[in-house]
Design a protein around this motif. Structure first.
Motif, PDB file in Angstrom:
ATOM      1  N   HIS A  66       0.826  -1.214   0.000  1.00 12.54           N
ATOM      2  CA  HIS A  66       0.000   0.000   0.000  1.00 12.54           C
ATOM      3  C   HIS A  66       0.862   1.266   0.000  1.00 12.54           C
ATOM      4  O   HIS A  66       0.358   2.346  -0.329  1.00 12.54           O
ATOM      5  N   THR A  67       2.140   1.140   0.397  1.00 12.94           N
ATOM      6  CA  THR A  67       3.046   2.293   0.332  1.00 12.94           C
ATOM      7  C   THR A  67       3.754   2.359  -1.013  1.00 12.94           C
ATOM      8  O   THR A  67       4.453   3.336  -1.284  1.00 12.94           O
ATOM      9  N   ILE A  68       3.605   1.346  -1.831  1.00 15.76           N
ATOM     10  CA  ILE A  68       4.250   1.305  -3.144  1.00 15.76           C
ATOM     11  C   ILE A  68       3.260   1.705  -4.242  1.00 15.76           C
ATOM     12  O   ILE A  68       3.596   2.470  -5.147  1.00 15.76           O
ATOM     13  N   MET A  69       2.031   1.193  -4.147  1.00 16.92           N
ATOM     14  CA  MET A  69       0.975   1.483  -5.112  1.00 16.92           C
ATOM     15  C   MET A  69      -0.196   2.107  -4.353  1.00 16.92           C
ATOM     16  O   MET A  69      -0.798   1.466  -3.489  1.00 16.92           O
ATOM     17  N   LEU A  70      -0.509   3.359  -4.635  1.00 15.23           N
ATOM     18  CA  LEU A  70      -1.575   4.055  -3.916  1.00 15.23           C
ATOM     19  C   LEU A  70      -2.939   3.419  -4.173  1.00 15.23           C
ATOM     20  O   LEU A  70      -3.258   3.049  -5.303  1.00 15.23           O
ATOM     21  N   GLU A  71      -3.740   3.325  -3.113  1.00 18.53           N
ATOM     22  CA  GLU A  71      -5.091   2.784  -3.248  1.00 18.53           C
ATOM     23  C   GLU A  71      -6.149   3.686  -2.618  1.00 18.53           C
ATOM     24  O   GLU A  71      -7.338   3.475  -2.827  1.00 18.53           O
ATOM     25  N   SER A  72      -5.722   4.692  -1.855  1.00 16.08           N
ATOM     26  CA  SER A  72      -6.679   5.576  -1.187  1.00 16.08           C
ATOM     27  C   SER A  72      -7.260   6.594  -2.170  1.00 16.08           C
ATOM     28  O   SER A  72      -6.727   6.809  -3.260  1.00 16.08           O
ATOM     29  N   ALA A  73      -8.346   7.243  -1.755  1.00 15.64           N
ATOM     30  CA  ALA A  73      -8.992   8.272  -2.581  1.00 15.64           C
ATOM     31  C   ALA A  73      -8.403   9.645  -2.257  1.00 15.64           C
ATOM     32  O   ALA A  73      -8.033   9.914  -1.106  1.00 15.64           O
ATOM     33  N   PRO A  74      -8.297  10.547  -3.254  1.00 10.75           N
ATOM     34  CA  PRO A  74      -7.730  11.877  -2.994  1.00 10.75           C
ATOM     35  C   PRO A  74      -8.689  12.767  -2.219  1.00 10.75           C
ATOM     36  O   PRO A  74      -9.912  12.660  -2.349  1.00 10.75           O
ATOM     37  N   LEU A  75      -8.112  13.673  -1.415  1.00  8.27           N
ATOM     38  CA  LEU A  75      -8.900  14.713  -0.748  1.00  8.27           C
ATOM     39  C   LEU A  75      -9.234  15.826  -1.737  1.00  8.27           C
ATOM     40  O   LEU A  75     -10.371  16.281  -1.822  1.00  8.27           O
ATOM     41  N   ILE A  76      -8.235  16.281  -2.457  1.00  3.70           N
ATOM     42  CA  ILE A  76      -8.407  17.301  -3.495  1.00  3.70           C
ATOM     43  C   ILE A  76      -7.514  16.928  -4.672  1.00  3.70           C
ATOM     44  O   ILE A  76      -6.511  16.226  -4.510  1.00  3.70           O
ATOM     45  N   ALA A  77      -7.880  17.424  -5.858  1.00  4.84           N
ATOM     46  CA  ALA A  77      -7.093  17.080  -7.041  1.00  4.84           C
ATOM     47  C   ALA A  77      -7.362  18.078  -8.152  1.00  4.84           C
ATOM     48  O   ALA A  77      -8.422  18.716  -8.199  1.00  4.84           O
ATOM     49  N   ASN A  78      -6.367  18.236  -9.015  1.00  2.00           N
ATOM     50  CA  ASN A  78      -6.566  18.928 -10.288  1.00  2.00           C
ATOM     51  C   ASN A  78      -5.901  18.087 -11.368  1.00  2.00           C
ATOM     52  O   ASN A  78      -5.593  16.910 -11.141  1.00  2.00           O
ATOM     53  N   ASP A  79      -5.653  18.669 -12.535  1.00  2.00           N
ATOM     54  CA  ASP A  79      -5.085  17.881 -13.632  1.00  2.00           C
ATOM     55  C   ASP A  79      -3.625  17.506 -13.402  1.00  2.00           C
ATOM     56  O   ASP A  79      -3.100  16.615 -14.064  1.00  2.00           O
ATOM     57  N   GLU A  80      -2.973  18.182 -12.451  1.00  2.00           N
ATOM     58  CA  GLU A  80      -1.544  17.990 -12.262  1.00  2.00           C
ATOM     59  C   GLU A  80      -1.175  17.171 -11.020  1.00  2.00           C
ATOM     60  O   GLU A  80      -0.149  16.493 -11.017  1.00  2.00           O
ATOM     61  N   ILE A  81      -2.006  17.236  -9.975  1.00  2.00           N
ATOM     62  CA  ILE A  81      -1.607  16.603  -8.717  1.00  2.00           C
ATOM     63  C   ILE A  81      -2.826  16.236  -7.882  1.00  2.00           C
ATOM     64  O   ILE A  81      -3.882  16.878  -7.984  1.00  2.00           O
ATOM     65  N   GLU A  82      -2.674  15.203  -7.092  1.00  2.00           N
ATOM     66  CA  GLU A  82      -3.660  14.812  -6.082  1.00  2.00           C
ATOM     67  C   GLU A  82      -3.028  14.944  -4.706  1.00  2.00           C
ATOM     68  O   GLU A  82      -1.836  14.672  -4.527  1.00  2.00           O
ATOM     69  N   VAL A  83      -3.852  15.353  -3.741  1.00  5.16           N
ATOM     70  CA  VAL A  83      -3.426  15.382  -2.337  1.00  5.16           C
ATOM     71  C   VAL A  83      -4.287  14.382  -1.585  1.00  5.16           C
ATOM     72  O   VAL A  83      -5.517  14.458  -1.631  1.00  5.16           O
ATOM     73  N   ARG A  84      -3.623  13.440  -0.916  1.00  2.00           N
ATOM     74  CA  ARG A  84      -4.339  12.393  -0.202  1.00  2.00           C
ATOM     75  C   ARG A  84      -4.039  12.483   1.288  1.00  2.00           C
ATOM     76  O   ARG A  84      -2.997  12.981   1.700  1.00  2.00           O
TER      77      ARG A  84
END
Length: 202
Positions: free
Chosen positions: A149-167
């Motif tokens: 789970h630290t190698i391949m993300l599985e959680s949903a983002p809190l906020i996101a745009n076309d360039e980046i997600e914040v989880r």
């Protein structure tokens, strides 16, 4: 063992030939060397790897050879020597080999799972017609599984745009399209997943 399975049949020339890449533009990887690096790293760490192309098995092993008086382990497929040794990608750690195989699953619409030794099925029952199935056995790779789970993300983002997600979640890692690419020397308050092309982010 860990099983990685994708729909479709892999072209074995892509496994054995350096500089071959046939992935789509949206794929996580595209240089065509990662699978060879993963095979070398897995064998270097005394693990076993078999690729089933449908029902046809290709077992990868290492044989010792001498080059200019120095010992190397040459990678073999079904006993036939290939053109690289286990020193290919010599800085790769087992988790990086896992990342490569898991990324291929994401690119190809496949899946990966842990196959427990006490399950009432042996490895020969795993291959499926029309699918590519990779099985990996050995302590070094099994030790990576709890960290997946630290190698391949599985959680949903809190906020996101076309360039980046914040989880949510403190993390030491930065991700690219859901795959770990960087370790920060200090923990970050959130988990960051880059979506845009890296060369476009300055």
């Amino acid at each position: 063992m860990i099983v990685f399975q994708n729909p479709g049949l892999i072209d074995m020339a892509a496994v054995t030939t350096m500089g071959v890449s046939v992935k789509n533009d949206g794929a996580i990887g595209y240089f065509g060397t990662g699978l060879k690096f993963a095979i070398a790293a897995i064998l270097r760490n005394k693990c076993r790897l078999t690729i089933h192309r449908g029902m046809e098995a290709f077992a990868f092993t290492a044989e010792e050879i001498m080059i200019r008086g120095e010992p190397f382990e040459r990678v073999c497929m079904n006993g036939e020597p290939l053109g690289f040794t286990t020193m290919l990608g010599r800085d790769w750690e087992p988790w990086m080999a896992f990342r490569e195989l898991a990324s291929n699953c994401r690119d190809e619409g496949g899946r990966y799972w842990k196959f427990a030794a006490d399950q009432q099925m042996d490895a020969a029952a795993l291959p499926i017609d029309g699918h590519t199935t990779i099985t990996v056995e050995g302590a070094a790779m099994m030790d990576v599984w709890p960290e997946r789970h630290t190698i391949m993300l599985e959680s949903a983002p809190l906020i996101a745009n076309d360039e980046i997600e914040v989880r949510e979640g403190v993390s030491h890692f930065v991700y690219y399209r859901g795959v770990r690419i960087f370790t920060s020397p200090r923990p970050m308050a959130f988990t960051y997943n880059i979506l845009g092309k890296l060369e476009q982010i300055g």
